[in-house]
Design a protein around this motif. Sequence first.
Motif, short mmCIF file in Angstrom:
data_model
loop_
_atom_site.label_atom_id
_atom_site.label_comp_id
_atom_site.label_asym_id
_atom_site.label_seq_id
_atom_site.Cartn_x
_atom_site.Cartn_y
_atom_site.Cartn_z
N SER A 1 0.85 -1.18 0.00
CA SER A 1 0.00 0.00 0.00
C SER A 1 0.89 1.23 0.00
CB SER A 1 -0.92 0.01 1.22
OG SER A 1 -0.18 0.05 2.42
N GLY B 1 1.01 5.88 -5.39
CA GLY B 1 0.19 6.98 -5.87
C GLY B 1 0.99 7.91 -6.75
N LEU C 1 7.09 9.61 -1.01
CA LEU C 1 6.03 8.63 -0.78
C LEU C 1 6.58 7.58 0.16
CD1 LEU C 1 4.54 7.94 -4.35
CD2 LEU C 1 3.35 9.03 -2.44
N THR D 1 2.09 -2.10 -6.14
CA THR D 1 1.43 -0.80 -6.01
C THR D 1 2.10 0.17 -6.99
OG1 THR D 1 0.73 0.91 -4.43
CG2 THR D 1 2.92 -0.03 -4.09
#
Length: 116
Positions: free
Chosen positions: A7, A10, A18, A110
């Motif tokens: 997770s 983005g 990040l 991810t």
Amino acid sequence: QVQLVESGGGLAQAGGSLRLSCAASGRTFSTYAMGWFRQAPGKEREVVASISYSGSDTYYADSVKGRFTISRDNARNTVALQMNTLKPEDTAIYYCYARILRSYTWGPGTQVTVAS
């Protein structure tokens, strides 16, 4: 066998940060070496960081050295990848993996996208 779920991916701007997290199931997490690899379209898979089962030893690819930091919490069965000073070339799908001897397991990945 350990199961992994990543997770924290983005969209980030170049120069931004990040933090990726990987949650592992199973009671033997602390016996696995852990790491992150990435896969970008048209590029070879690259292991960007790894950490030993105890957390005492780490490895970083030259492309991320000084910008990324890997850590693990064996009490919580998690491993994290802190990514700072992101560059557009860091854009890829990032996968968490677990290794014991020559056996590897990885999560679904991810997406990380860095805009210039």
